[in-house]
Design a protein around this motif. Sequence first.
Motif, PDB file in Angstrom:
ATOM      1  N   ALA A 113      43.451  40.020  71.570  1.00 54.85           N
ATOM      2  CA  ALA A 113      44.545  40.415  72.458  1.00 54.85           C
ATOM      3  C   ALA A 113      45.666  39.371  72.452  1.00 54.85           C
ATOM      4  O   ALA A 113      46.842  39.716  72.636  1.00 54.85           O
ATOM      5  N   LEU A 114      45.311  38.096  72.223  1.00 58.34           N
ATOM      6  CA  LEU A 114      46.321  37.038  72.194  1.00 58.34           C
ATOM      7  C   LEU A 114      47.304  37.235  71.042  1.00 58.34           C
ATOM      8  O   LEU A 114      48.476  36.855  71.147  1.00 58.34           O
ATOM      9  N   LEU A 115      46.832  37.823  69.947  1.00 56.78           N
ATOM     10  CA  LEU A 115      47.712  38.084  68.804  1.00 56.78           C
ATOM     11  C   LEU A 115      48.465  39.399  68.965  1.00 56.78           C
ATOM     12  O   LEU A 115      49.653  39.482  68.658  1.00 56.78           O
ATOM     13  N   LEU A 116      47.757  40.422  69.442  1.00 58.52           N
ATOM     14  CA  LEU A 116      48.377  41.736  69.553  1.00 58.52           C
ATOM     15  C   LEU A 116      49.506  41.775  70.582  1.00 58.52           C
ATOM     16  O   LEU A 116      50.422  42.590  70.461  1.00 58.52           O
ATOM     17  N   GLU A 117      49.448  40.904  71.566  1.00 59.47           N
ATOM     18  CA  GLU A 117      50.501  40.909  72.593  1.00 59.47           C
ATOM     19  C   GLU A 117      51.806  40.320  72.066  1.00 59.47           C
ATOM     20  O   GLU A 117      52.852  40.490  72.683  1.00 59.47           O
ATOM     21  N   GLU A 118      51.749  39.643  70.916  1.00 57.22           N
ATOM     22  CA  GLU A 118      52.930  38.949  70.418  1.00 57.22           C
ATOM     23  C   GLU A 118      53.329  39.350  68.997  1.00 57.22           C
ATOM     24  O   GLU A 118      54.504  39.245  68.634  1.00 57.22           O
ATOM     25  N   PHE A 119      52.355  39.841  68.201  1.00 57.15           N
ATOM     26  CA  PHE A 119      52.617  40.115  66.793  1.00 57.15           C
ATOM     27  C   PHE A 119      52.146  41.507  66.400  1.00 57.15           C
ATOM     28  O   PHE A 119      51.384  42.144  67.115  1.00 57.15           O
ATOM     29  N   ARG A 120      52.595  41.947  65.218  1.00 56.82           N
ATOM     30  CA  ARG A 120      52.393  43.327  64.792  1.00 56.82           C
ATOM     31  C   ARG A 120      51.265  43.449  63.775  1.00 56.82           C
ATOM     32  O   ARG A 120      51.291  42.820  62.713  1.00 56.82           O
TER      33      ARG A 120
END
Length: 253
Positions: free
Chosen positions: A180-187
């Motif tokens: 979730a830490l990546l999905l909230e900021e990157f595609r």
Amino acid sequence: IEPDLALLQEVDRDSARTDRADQLATLAGRLATPAFVTTPYHRSRFVPVPVPTPLGRVGMSLATLSTAPLHRGLRIALPPLAEPPWRQAFNLHRALLSAESTFGDGSVLAVANTHLSAFSRGDGTLPRQVEVLRAWMRAQRDAGRSWVLGGDLNLLPPGDDHERLGPDAAEYADPTPPLALLLEEFRSVIPPERLLAGESRTYLPPGAARPDRMLDYIFVSDDLEVVDARVHPLDPLVSDHWRLVATLRAPDR
């Protein structure tokens, strides 16, 4: 499939389990990718476990292969599992392998390849490793570069109930899904609404006919168009992961 760019994990180079073959040389020849960068992340003259059939000599690497030239290869160490030093000495030393690929028109694509820890059992290792990935992606974004990051992240998508995996559930025990830490900021090339779909699952448990969970991901910069992204079957004799394949289009410059 004849990719322009391949991000590979668990490539054996001089491992006892594969008769000390150099799989990278074989793969580079078959994929017709003249350029590659690589780094080991499990290398030992003798690994004494498991008992009674130890792994013995191990030489396992990350490998990024490209039809375009690669340069500026860089190995970035990832935080280790919380375990005693004697275990760390024989265990995997996870890493992020970064490089840049230069195309005929002079455009540059930053590329990162990784394989995050398995068996962390919610000890905080995976969130710490994800922070290293996030820092790399932020650095590319802030520099205005096009970029791709992919690999076996050993992470379930947010919303996937790990308890459904029975004995394997403990391997995904982080209170908050680190992905979730990546999905909230990157595609992700597989959009969030498709991450829980059966067709997006990549890991094939022993003896299974189809994958039962998604562990492999590709993230890309906002300027890259995702033309297509899907999971392709792979013979279980070759790998216990099916291939995640994406077709990307760079912007006109």
